[in-house]
Design a protein around this motif. Sequence first.
Motif, short mmCIF file in Angstrom:
data_model
loop_
_atom_site.label_atom_id
_atom_site.label_comp_id
_atom_site.label_asym_id
_atom_site.label_seq_id
_atom_site.Cartn_x
_atom_site.Cartn_y
_atom_site.Cartn_z
N SER A 129 35.10 52.35 30.96
CA SER A 129 33.88 53.03 31.38
C SER A 129 32.70 52.08 31.25
N ALA A 130 31.72 52.29 32.09
CA ALA A 130 30.50 51.48 32.07
C ALA A 130 29.33 52.36 32.49
N THR A 180 24.82 52.08 33.10
CA THR A 180 23.58 51.30 33.11
C THR A 180 22.49 52.16 33.71
N ASN A 209 26.86 55.43 36.24
CA ASN A 209 28.00 55.33 35.36
C ASN A 209 29.29 55.24 36.17
N PHE A 259 18.94 49.86 30.04
CA PHE A 259 20.01 50.02 29.06
C PHE A 259 21.35 49.87 29.78
N TRP A 260 22.39 49.50 29.05
CA TRP A 260 23.74 49.42 29.61
C TRP A 260 24.77 49.55 28.50
N SER A 261 25.99 49.91 28.93
CA SER A 261 27.11 49.99 27.98
C SER A 261 28.40 49.72 28.73
N LEU A 262 29.37 49.16 28.05
CA LEU A 262 30.65 48.81 28.66
C LEU A 262 31.70 48.84 27.57
N GLY A 263 32.83 49.51 27.85
CA GLY A 263 33.86 49.56 26.82
C GLY A 263 35.07 50.34 27.24
#
Length: 490
Positions: A337-338, A340, A156, A357-361
């Motif tokens: 923030s990101a 994975t 992260n 999995f991943w996230s970005l925002g």
Amino acid sequence: MTKPFVLSLLSIALLLAGCSTQEPYQRPSLDVPEHFKEAAKLADASGIWQPARTGANGASPVDVPAEWWKLYGDATLDGLQSEAQAGNQTLAQAAARVRAAQAAVASSRASLFPTIGTTGSGSRAKSSGGNYTDSSTGQTTSRSGSINNNFSLGLNASWEVDLWGRVAGMVSADEATAQARGYDLAAARLSMQASVAQTYFSLRAAEAQQRLLKETLDAYTQSWELTRNRYRSGVASSADVAQAESQYKSTEAQLIESQSTRAQLEHALAALLGKAPAAFSLSETGVLPTPPMVPAMLPSKLLEQRPDIAAAERSVAAANTEIGVARAAYFPSLTLSAATGFRGSTLSNLLSAPNLFWSLGPALALSIFDGGARSAAVESSRAQLDLAAATYRQTVITALQEVEDNLVMADALTRELQVQTEAAAAARKALTVANNQYKAGIVTYLNVLSAQTTVLSAERSLIDVQNRRLAAVNTLLKNVAGSFEEPVVR
């Protein structure tokens, strides 16, 4: 969240990052004269004063070395200064404050960059069982609990975009504070060096007093014996003997006091050197150093060399930056923030595409109502700036006063020393005459007693003037030395 949207958001963030809530810094104004008032009066003075040479640019340089105490030419003082530099605990405290301030700068700078971390976890859990009734058939069946595994490995990152210069302001403020602590260290070193020198001079003055009192006691012993012999011969009275004894005992008490003073000064030197008094001793010489030559025409801009003034100015700069940091709280903060990683129920195939999995925002935060806390913080920062500016101006004014005082003191004490030397010589001559007259029976012992008291008082005053003159020159040298390196902020 689409890729174009994220790129657009980043572009806006970078553009806003060019905005700043910081106010431009201006050093507090102060009307400082070109030359010291008393220095101009002493331009043609003799004694310790000499005219300052003029440089190519019209300035008046003062060639005072960083190790200014070496101008006294005293090897013992040189050694004491070296020991104090290594062992003085006040210096050690100031050096520790510098390291702490530099660490604070490094911590603030770290906020300008993203933080990246990793996580890993593994768990095995059993769910509870129970009876299950089918609503359509009304049949009840029993179920046992299941056991599930859960493994995850992730990476992260987060970054607060410095839209309004808040983080940069914190870095600037901490840098200015670190510079101030560096100048504080230089000021502490300069103060320590002056204290060592003055304590050493006072100790030598106490030794000179001791030597004078011992020599005086030897002379009083002869006078006392002479008076007793004359009393036995019927020439002198018992009152003359009592007066001689009283004078001797009184001087002996002064010698004891002088010895106590010398011991206390030696203890003070030990403390300045960072040693226990029991572990330090200094051999007696009873000789006071001779003050070196000091320029009469001292430019007042020499005060720019003083580290205490430089420290006060850096504190003003730090306080000015803190206003911008407080004002930044009125504006929203943006954090990107990101994350994975992999998440699955079996460890063997955890690192496989289906488990990825991943996230970005972004995250935007703004305080809407705080009961006036932000405005109070800004006002507090402005008050701190006013306080720092007033402290800076007062530091400069006090420095000007200190130099002016010691300029006039050093000159006055130079002239006073000459007069006091003549007074002591006249007192010794008068004592010789009184002794001869007493032996010839022309005057009473009271005349001798008065002459002896005058000589002792004149000689002690002469030593005191020498010590005070050393103190005045010592303070001037401390003020015009000021050679120090600008603190390096890491």
